[in-house]
Motif scaffolding. Structure first.
Motif, PDB file in Angstrom:
ATOM      1  N   LEU A 203       0.795  -1.219   0.000  1.00 51.40           N
ATOM      2  CA  LEU A 203       0.000   0.000   0.000  1.00 51.40           C
ATOM      3  C   LEU A 203       0.832   1.276   0.000  1.00 51.40           C
ATOM      4  N   GLN A 204       1.957   1.264   0.698  1.00 52.25           N
ATOM      5  CA  GLN A 204       2.697   2.513   0.905  1.00 52.25           C
ATOM      6  C   GLN A 204       3.077   3.236  -0.391  1.00 52.25           C
ATOM      7  N   PRO A 205       3.560   2.540  -1.429  1.00 49.75           N
ATOM      8  CA  PRO A 205       3.913   3.281  -2.653  1.00 49.75           C
ATOM      9  C   PRO A 205       2.699   3.785  -3.429  1.00 49.75           C
ATOM     10  N   ARG A 206       1.517   3.297  -3.093  1.00 49.13           N
ATOM     11  CA  ARG A 206       0.330   3.565  -3.889  1.00 49.13           C
ATOM     12  C   ARG A 206      -0.625   4.591  -3.267  1.00 49.13           C
TER      13      ARG A 206
ATOM     14  N   PHE B 195       3.525   5.291   7.787  1.00 43.29           N
ATOM     15  CA  PHE B 195       2.416   6.244   7.894  1.00 43.29           C
ATOM     16  C   PHE B 195       2.871   7.689   7.781  1.00 43.29           C
ATOM     17  N   ARG B 196       2.118   8.466   7.006  1.00 39.85           N
ATOM     18  CA  ARG B 196       2.366   9.901   6.911  1.00 39.85           C
ATOM     19  C   ARG B 196       1.854  10.621   8.158  1.00 39.85           C
TER      20      ARG B 196
ATOM     21  N   ILE C 255      -6.993  -7.638   0.656  1.00 35.85           N
ATOM     22  CA  ILE C 255      -7.100  -6.208   0.380  1.00 35.85           C
ATOM     23  C   ILE C 255      -6.257  -5.824  -0.822  1.00 35.85           C
ATOM     24  N   MET C 256      -5.154  -6.496  -1.036  1.00 39.14           N
ATOM     25  CA  MET C 256      -4.289  -6.195  -2.168  1.00 39.14           C
ATOM     26  C   MET C 256      -4.979  -6.502  -3.487  1.00 39.14           C
ATOM     27  N   GLN C 257      -5.960  -7.365  -3.484  1.00 37.97           N
ATOM     28  CA  GLN C 257      -6.699  -7.702  -4.706  1.00 37.97           C
ATOM     29  C   GLN C 257      -7.779  -6.662  -5.002  1.00 37.97           C
ATOM     30  N   LEU C 258      -8.114  -5.856  -3.975  1.00 40.45           N
ATOM     31  CA  LEU C 258      -9.161  -4.851  -4.133  1.00 40.45           C
ATOM     32  C   LEU C 258      -8.609  -3.460  -4.420  1.00 40.45           C
ATOM     33  N   LEU C 259      -7.416  -3.165  -3.918  1.00 43.62           N
ATOM     34  CA  LEU C 259      -6.850  -1.812  -4.018  1.00 43.62           C
ATOM     35  C   LEU C 259      -5.633  -1.788  -4.946  1.00 43.62           C
TER      36      LEU C 259
END
Length: 232
Positions: free
Chosen positions: A120-123, A150-151, A228-232
């Motif tokens: 998720l972080q790069p995206r 996290f930002r 979740i990786m398959q959804l986002l």
């Protein structure tokens, strides 16, 4: 799913294995305070602890009890069931302080959490959203090496309100500069994370780790983090 720029992600029991780490800490607490003098078995202490803990965190999230009340009461109730033990407030605070010390150094994550964060972080812009106590959460983030993902870390103590209140999510939107239309909330607690975010106008994704009957009709939801990786 539609395009999002910002993800609000719950920490405890979504990414960080709070339950598993606490189980280890409770067994260490049982040993360190020699609670076998009052409880024949570890389970005689931990079962009432979890009952009290779940009830009190629910009340805390709804603003019905204070932080200080939760800290004392979640140990006073189970300790009061010990044979010959009459726990004072001071004793409960001593036990609580030691428990939090034990918990905060545990690194365990929910299965698939590291891989998900790496994906998720790069995206997306990632923001942690938690009701956990400030001093404890940062230690757990450090112990689990997850702070770097996290930002923004949005804690209820900083917001002045707990999830699921709209005020908490309004605060989170302000400090992260996220927009409701492009922000998704991910969490394991249907009442606190999902309904709270939905009431604040955010899209939600439930990590249905506990198979909550109240969330039976909710969509979208996943059973495992890797989904979740398959959804986002």
């Amino acid at each position: 799913m539609k395009h999002y720029t910002d993800l609000f992600i719950d920490f405890d029991d979504t990414l960080y294995d709070t339950r598993g780490n606490a189980e280890i800490a409770l067994s260490e607490l049982y040993r360190d305070f020699e609670l076998r003098r009052y409880f024949e078995r570890l389970e005689d202490f931990t079962v009432p602890y979890w009952k009290a803990n779940v009830e009190l965190w629910g009340q805390y999230s709804r603003g019905e009890v204070s932080r200080d009340y939760l800290i004392v009461e979640r140990f006073r109730r189970p300790l009061s069931e010990g044979n010959g033990l009459e726990p004072t407030r001071e004793y409960c605070l001593e036990v609580s302080d030691h428990f939090l010390e034990l918990c905060a150094c545990k690194p365990g994550l929910v299965e698939g959490a590291r891989e998900l964060l790496d994906y998720l972080q790069p995206r997306y812009r990632l923001h942690l959203c938690s009701n956990g106590f400030h001093e404890v959460q940062y230690r757990k983030l450090k112990a689990s090496d997850t702070l770097r993902y996290f930002r923004t870390v949005v804690l209820s103590e900083d917001a002045g309100h707990n999830k699921p209140s709209k005020e908490y999510f309004d605060y989170a939107m302000r400090v992260t500069c996220a927009q409701p239309a492009t922000t998704l909330m991910i969490g394991d607690n249907y009442a606190t994370d999902i309904q709270g975010a939905a009431n604040a106008g955010l899209d939600t994704l439930l990590f249905d780790r506990w198979q909550d009957p109240a969330a039976a009709q909710h969509e979208p939801k996943v059973k495992q983090l890797h989904e979740i990786m398959q959804l986002l």
